[in-house]
Enzyme design. Structure first.
Site, PDB file in Angstrom:
ATOM      1  N   CYS A 115       0.831  -1.206   0.000  1.00  0.00           N
ATOM      2  CA  CYS A 115       0.000   0.000   0.000  1.00  0.00           C
ATOM      3  C   CYS A 115       0.865   1.255   0.000  1.00  0.00           C
ATOM      4  O   CYS A 115       0.625   2.195  -0.759  1.00  0.00           O
ATOM      5  CB  CYS A 115      -0.926  -0.033   1.215  1.00  0.00           C
ATOM      6  SG  CYS A 115      -2.134   1.294   1.242  1.00  0.00           S
ATOM      7  N   CYS A 116       1.899   1.274   0.860  1.00  0.00           N
ATOM      8  CA  CYS A 116       2.798   2.432   0.882  1.00  0.00           C
ATOM      9  C   CYS A 116       3.546   2.571  -0.447  1.00  0.00           C
ATOM     10  O   CYS A 116       3.805   3.684  -0.899  1.00  0.00           O
ATOM     11  CB  CYS A 116       3.808   2.301   2.027  1.00  0.00           C
ATOM     12  SG  CYS A 116       3.165   2.718   3.661  1.00  0.00           S
ATOM     13  N   CYS A 127      -1.430   8.455   7.355  1.00  0.00           N
ATOM     14  CA  CYS A 127      -2.745   8.059   6.844  1.00  0.00           C
ATOM     15  C   CYS A 127      -3.639   7.569   7.995  1.00  0.00           C
ATOM     16  O   CYS A 127      -3.152   6.948   8.946  1.00  0.00           O
ATOM     17  CB  CYS A 127      -2.582   6.928   5.843  1.00  0.00           C
ATOM     18  SG  CYS A 127      -1.614   7.346   4.390  1.00  0.00           S
ATOM     19  N   CYS A 153      -3.506   3.897   9.464  1.00  0.00           N
ATOM     20  CA  CYS A 153      -2.238   3.456  10.063  1.00  0.00           C
ATOM     21  C   CYS A 153      -1.733   4.414  11.132  1.00  0.00           C
ATOM     22  O   CYS A 153      -0.540   4.432  11.447  1.00  0.00           O
ATOM     23  CB  CYS A 153      -1.187   3.303   8.968  1.00  0.00           C
ATOM     24  SG  CYS A 153      -1.701   2.183   7.656  1.00  0.00           S
ATOM     25  N   CYS A 159       7.449   4.311   6.042  1.00  0.00           N
ATOM     26  CA  CYS A 159       6.591   4.030   4.882  1.00  0.00           C
ATOM     27  C   CYS A 159       7.407   3.524   3.693  1.00  0.00           C
ATOM     28  O   CYS A 159       6.854   2.886   2.796  1.00  0.00           O
ATOM     29  CB  CYS A 159       5.819   5.280   4.481  1.00  0.00           C
ATOM     30  SG  CYS A 159       6.869   6.662   4.019  1.00  0.00           S
TER      31      CYS A 159
HETATM   32 FE1  SF4 Z   1      -1.404   2.694   2.953  1.00  0.00          FE
HETATM   33 FE2  SF4 Z   1      -1.150   2.966   5.583  1.00  0.00          FE
HETATM   34 FE3  SF4 Z   1       0.957   3.294   3.942  1.00  0.00          FE
HETATM   35 FE4  SF4 Z   1      -1.012   5.098   4.015  1.00  0.00          FE
HETATM   36  S1  SF4 Z   1       0.434   4.579   5.670  1.00  0.00           S
HETATM   37  S2  SF4 Z   1      -0.027   4.321   2.206  1.00  0.00           S
HETATM   38  S3  SF4 Z   1      -2.821   3.755   4.287  1.00  0.00           S
HETATM   39  S4  SF4 Z   1      -0.197   1.380   4.345  1.00  0.00           S
END
Ligand code: SF4
Length: 247
Positions: free
Chosen positions: A127-128, A208, A211, A234
């Site tokens: 996701c990151c 975010c 998280c 991240c």
């Molecule tokens: Fe995704 Fe969490 Fe990374 Fe944001 S901090 S990009 S929601 S995994």
């Protein structure tokens, strides 16, 4: 004597240049480091990547003192708290910043890899990578260096943070590396800077919404980031060769 006259002309060898910069400016004030970076070392080739999080107002105010038109990149992951987007706009207005640019994940990739915006539940690294790391790479093209707001008191891999680094073909400037939480709080109060609204709700570090959670461990201000996971960064500050495969 102005700092411009204190040193020899910049060299193109990163290790030599790093040695010179860290030797000269390791103990310098954040203002001096920023002026050296913006005016002398990388004029027109430097940007600041800001999260507009809990401590970002400090760096943004210091940058505005030198050059309020400096390029600033904000990565809108699509998963920020709405308060963060409002805070970004408030700081831009308050500090007169004219170089802030918001970038986003590639929409085609997002639809393919995270169509329901739930990837964070199963794979935070992926996701990151999708929402932060990959969007930033093209946004940094053309810059020789970027400023970060990381500080040693954040702990983890940041505990030995130098003021200047070189990674993946680009310099990084960390003018606040030696700052403490008290330094941040004092500067914010002295300059009457607005706080991110979530700080008052117990969030010392803000990313975010999926998280990030409140935390009250003074020894680990990032304890609320990816809480319960083995993840502390991240990926923006992990060198390309050291990243998980998904990056
Ligand atoms: Fe995704 Fe969490 Fe990374 Fe944001 S901090 S990009 S929601 S995994």
């Amino acid at each position: 004597m102005p700092f411009e006259s204190l040193i020899e002309a910049p060299t193109t060898d990163p290790s030599v240049r790093l040695r010179r910069l860290n030797g000269e400016l390791r103990q310098a004030s954040s203002q001096t480091i920023l002026r050296a970076a913006i005016v002398r070392e990388w004029p027109g080739e430097l940007t600041y990547v800001s999260s507009f999080g809990a401590e970002s107002a400090v760096m943004l105010a210091l940058i505005a003192d030198v050059d309020p038109s400096l390029d600033v990149v904000f990565i809108d992951t699509g998963m920020h708290f709405p308060q963060t987007l409002d805070y970004r706009d408030e700081l831009i207005d308050r500090l007169g910043l004219t170089g802030v640019r918001t970038i986003r994940p590639d929409e085609t990739e997002r639809r393919a890899e995270d169509p329901k915006s739930m990837l964070w539940k199963t794979d935070t690294d992926a996701c990151c990578a999708l929402r932060k790391v990959r969007p930033l790479e093209p946004a940094l093209k053309g810059y020789s260096a970027w400023i970060t707001g990381r500080k040693r008191f954040h702990g983890g891999a940041r505990m030995n943070l130098p003021v200047f680094e070189f990674a993946d073909g680009r310099y990084k400037v960390n003018p606040l590396a030696g700052w403490t939480q008290d330094d941040v709080d004092l500067f914010m109060a002295q300059r009457n800077l607005p706080r991110h609204p979530l700080v008052a709700q117990g969030y010392p570090s803000i990313g975010c919404w999926p998280c990030t959670q409140p935390a009250d461990d003074p020894d680990n201000p990032r304890a609320g980031r990816w809480a319960g996971l083995d993840k502390t960064e991240c990926g923006l500050h992990i060198e390309r060769n050291d990243r998980p495969r998904v990056f």
